[in-house]
Motif scaffolding. Structure first.
Motif, PDB file in Angstrom:
ATOM      1  N   ARG A  49       0.830  -1.205   0.000  1.00 11.31           N
ATOM      2  CA  ARG A  49       0.000   0.000   0.000  1.00 11.31           C
ATOM      3  C   ARG A  49       0.867   1.259   0.000  1.00 11.31           C
ATOM      4  NH1 ARG A  49      -2.826  -1.217   4.015  1.00 11.31           N
ATOM      5  NH2 ARG A  49      -1.924   0.081   5.649  1.00 11.31           N
ATOM      6  N   ILE A  50       1.939   1.235   0.796  1.00  9.10           N
ATOM      7  CA  ILE A  50       2.872   2.363   0.817  1.00  9.10           C
ATOM      8  C   ILE A  50       3.557   2.510  -0.542  1.00  9.10           C
ATOM      9  CG2 ILE A  50       5.028   3.221   1.822  1.00  9.10           C
ATOM     10  CD1 ILE A  50       4.208   1.864   4.447  1.00  9.10           C
ATOM     11  N   LEU A  51       4.011   1.407  -1.102  1.00 12.94           N
ATOM     12  CA  LEU A  51       4.706   1.455  -2.386  1.00 12.94           C
ATOM     13  C   LEU A  51       3.802   1.960  -3.491  1.00 12.94           C
ATOM     14  CD1 LEU A  51       7.082   0.879  -4.244  1.00 12.94           C
ATOM     15  CD2 LEU A  51       6.369  -1.531  -4.312  1.00 12.94           C
ATOM     16  N   ARG A  52       2.567   1.505  -3.494  1.00 13.05           N
ATOM     17  CA  ARG A  52       1.658   1.970  -4.552  1.00 13.05           C
ATOM     18  C   ARG A  52       1.380   3.456  -4.408  1.00 13.05           C
ATOM     19  NH1 ARG A  52      -3.782   2.518  -5.813  1.00 13.05           N
ATOM     20  NH2 ARG A  52      -4.176   2.174  -8.026  1.00 13.05           N
ATOM     21  N   THR A  53       1.275   3.946  -3.183  1.00 13.32           N
ATOM     22  CA  THR A  53       1.097   5.382  -2.972  1.00 13.32           C
ATOM     23  C   THR A  53       2.287   6.152  -3.527  1.00 13.32           C
ATOM     24  OG1 THR A  53      -0.227   4.996  -0.988  1.00 13.32           O
ATOM     25  CG2 THR A  53       0.759   7.181  -1.244  1.00 13.32           C
ATOM     26  N   ASP A 113      -7.480  -3.885   0.766  1.00 10.82           N
ATOM     27  CA  ASP A 113      -6.753  -3.060   1.733  1.00 10.82           C
ATOM     28  C   ASP A 113      -5.684  -2.225   1.037  1.00 10.82           C
ATOM     29  OD1 ASP A 113      -6.001  -2.098   4.235  1.00 10.82           O
ATOM     30  OD2 ASP A 113      -4.507  -3.658   4.516  1.00 10.82           O
ATOM     31  N   ILE A 114      -4.944  -2.833   0.122  1.00  7.70           N
ATOM     32  CA  ILE A 114      -3.874  -2.130  -0.588  1.00  7.70           C
ATOM     33  C   ILE A 114      -4.420  -0.994  -1.441  1.00  7.70           C
ATOM     34  CG2 ILE A 114      -2.129  -2.362  -2.411  1.00  7.70           C
ATOM     35  CD1 ILE A 114      -1.705  -5.253  -1.394  1.00  7.70           C
ATOM     36  N   LEU A 115      -5.504  -1.274  -2.160  1.00  4.84           N
ATOM     37  CA  LEU A 115      -6.050  -0.290  -3.104  1.00  4.84           C
ATOM     38  C   LEU A 115      -7.082   0.638  -2.483  1.00  4.84           C
ATOM     39  CD1 LEU A 115      -6.467  -2.542  -6.280  1.00  4.84           C
ATOM     40  CD2 LEU A 115      -4.520  -1.120  -5.625  1.00  4.84           C
ATOM     41  N   GLY A 116      -7.562   0.287  -1.294  1.00  2.00           N
ATOM     42  CA  GLY A 116      -8.559   1.124  -0.647  1.00  2.00           C
ATOM     43  C   GLY A 116      -9.907   1.108  -1.335  1.00  2.00           C
ATOM     44  N   ILE A 117     -10.326  -0.073  -1.800  1.00  2.00           N
ATOM     45  CA  ILE A 117     -11.617  -0.218  -2.474  1.00  2.00           C
ATOM     46  C   ILE A 117     -12.360  -1.407  -1.869  1.00  2.00           C
ATOM     47  CG2 ILE A 117     -10.860   0.829  -4.641  1.00  2.00           C
ATOM     48  CD1 ILE A 117     -10.397  -1.951  -5.767  1.00  2.00           C
ATOM     49  N   PRO A 118     -13.702  -1.472  -2.033  1.00  2.00           N
ATOM     50  CA  PRO A 118     -14.476  -2.583  -1.462  1.00  2.00           C
ATOM     51  C   PRO A 118     -14.103  -3.925  -2.084  1.00  2.00           C
ATOM     52  CG  PRO A 118     -15.902  -0.737  -2.039  1.00  2.00           C
ATOM     53  CD  PRO A 118     -14.570  -0.439  -2.635  1.00  2.00           C
ATOM     54  N   LEU A 119     -14.346  -4.993  -1.326  1.00  2.00           N
ATOM     55  CA  LEU A 119     -14.017  -6.340  -1.780  1.00  2.00           C
ATOM     56  C   LEU A 119     -14.726  -6.685  -3.088  1.00  2.00           C
ATOM     57  CD1 LEU A 119     -12.540  -8.994  -1.052  1.00  2.00           C
ATOM     58  CD2 LEU A 119     -14.596  -9.691   0.174  1.00  2.00           C
TER      59      LEU A 119
END
Length: 203
Positions: A70-74, A153-159
């Motif tokens: 998640r940090i890396l993608r940001t 969790d990584i992308l911050g979107i619903p399942l």
């Protein structure tokens, strides 16, 4: 397993134990998303700096890998936006049309059949034709092996959004590969039909 006393009291030891084992996979992910190997290395380095600064926020060591991604993608998104770059995207309609020419509706079979013919570099190149919203979930699931809830969790979107984007992303990726490599739908359909009995018999 109970953490050692050093991990509980020494942040450097905790960082080394939790973060360093994932660096190779993080770099591979960054290379698929960045414009060059140098940009990928810079992104991973920046992600490690941010991970060090936020290490105290990581309460559950079991979740360290999705936390790092998640940090890396940001970092990658921030870098992309700061540089003002826009990827050349092939029309989604064109990609879906290419997929529909292969076979009507059997998304996973077509995805496996088409991608199975090509090396990683070719898949990476085709992924560059997809919008990030669809490319990232496919990469995280089919290449990096994350579970649906971890991708959410990584992308911050619903399942549910993760699942639908992976399904459509696979369709788009198959279409992108077909469009890039000029594969003939009749050839792929015949080959897939020939292989299916073998797969079924092996189960």
């Amino acid at each position: 397993m109970t953490p050692s006393p050093d991990l509980l009291t020494d942040p450097h030891a905790r960082f080394d134990a939790l973060v360093l084992p994932h660096l190779d996979r993080m770099l591979a992910f960054a290379r698929r998303r960045a414009d060059s190997p140098e940009d990928a290395e810079d992104a991973v380095q920046e992600a490690c700096v941010r991970a060090w600064q936020a290490l105290g926020e990581l309460r559950d060591a079991v979740r360290v890998r999705p936390w790092l991604y998640r940090i890396l993608r940001t970092v990658l998104v921030d870098s992309y936006e700061k540089a003002g770059r826009r990827r050349r995207l092939v029309s989604i309609t064109r990609l879906e049309d290419a997929h529909e020419q292969l076979v009507g509706g059997d998304v996973d079979a077509v995805f496996d059949e088409v991608v199975g013919r090509l090396v990683g570099e070719a898949v990476h190149a085709a992924l560059a034709d997809l919008p990030e919203d669809f490319a990232a979930p496919v990469e995280l699931h089919d290449i990096d092996g994350f579970k649906y809830h971890e991708i959410a969790d990584i992308l911050g979107i619903p399942l549910g959004t993760v699942m639908s984007r992976i399904s459509r992303g696979r369709r788009l990726l198959a279409g992108a590969i077909v469009a890039r490599h000029g594969l003939r739908p009749t050839e792929l359909r015949a080959d897939a039909a020939a292989r299916r009995p073998l797969r079924g018999g092996a189960r």
